[in-house]
Write an enzyme that holds these catalytic residues in place. Structure first.
Site, PDB file in Angstrom:
ATOM      1  N   ASP A   9     -63.807  80.882 -40.645  1.00 44.18           N
ATOM      2  CA  ASP A   9     -64.185  79.620 -40.040  1.00 44.18           C
ATOM      3  C   ASP A   9     -65.278  79.944 -39.030  1.00 44.18           C
ATOM      4  O   ASP A   9     -65.314  81.049 -38.480  1.00 44.18           O
ATOM      5  CB  ASP A   9     -62.967  78.981 -39.362  1.00 44.18           C
ATOM      6  CG  ASP A   9     -63.307  77.671 -38.692  1.00 44.18           C
ATOM      7  OD1 ASP A   9     -64.053  76.866 -39.292  1.00 44.18           O
ATOM      8  OD2 ASP A   9     -62.835  77.437 -37.575  1.00 44.18           O
ATOM      9  N   ASP A  11     -66.673  77.779 -36.001  1.00 41.58           N
ATOM     10  CA  ASP A  11     -66.348  77.452 -34.605  1.00 41.58           C
ATOM     11  C   ASP A  11     -64.923  77.869 -34.266  1.00 41.58           C
ATOM     12  O   ASP A  11     -63.983  77.520 -34.969  1.00 41.58           O
ATOM     13  CB  ASP A  11     -66.474  75.940 -34.368  1.00 41.58           C
ATOM     14  CG  ASP A  11     -67.916  75.485 -34.360  1.00 41.58           C
ATOM     15  OD1 ASP A  11     -68.649  75.914 -33.457  1.00 41.58           O
ATOM     16  OD2 ASP A  11     -68.292  74.709 -35.252  1.00 41.58           O
TER      17      ASP A  11
END
Length: 115
Positions: A9, A11
């Site tokens: 991922d 952020d």
């Protein structure tokens, strides 16, 4: 068969972009004549995309305008304070050197993600 792929991922895993997001959110709030929001509260709302974040902070009738403003402000200055988390550059380099394929997933706009 062994898969040799790591998917990250963006952020909150690879990068810390909370301060830049908070600055843009509060710029939206000022533009809409709303009270600014504490960065820690904004940080707690990050993860579901700009729409979900602004839905939590704005009245329903202002969400669309807020999204337009947020995108404009964020595109102007997407990575002033954003940085890789400590150690992530080494993790990525190590995995690549061992022949793993790497991918990134995010709900952030593509042009911001590339930046």
């Amino acid at each position: 068969m062994h898969l040799r792929l790591y998917i990250f991922d963006l952020d909150g895993t690879l990068i810390d972009s909370a301060l830049d997001i908070s600055l843009c959110v509060n710029r939206v709030m000022r533009e809409l004549k709303r009270e600014e929001v504490e960065p820690e509260r904004i940080k707690s709302l990050i993860g579901g995309g700009a729409r979900k974040l602004l839905e939590a902070l704005l009245p329903e009738e202002e969400v669309e305008e807020g999204i337009k403003l947020f995108r404009r402000f964020y595109m102007e200055n997407p990575v002033i304070h954003t940085k890789l988390y400590d150690g992530m550059e080494e993790v990525i380099k190590t995995l690549k050197s061992k022949g793993f394929f790497l991918a990134v997933v995010t709900n952030k706009m593509e042009e911001l993600s590339v930046e």
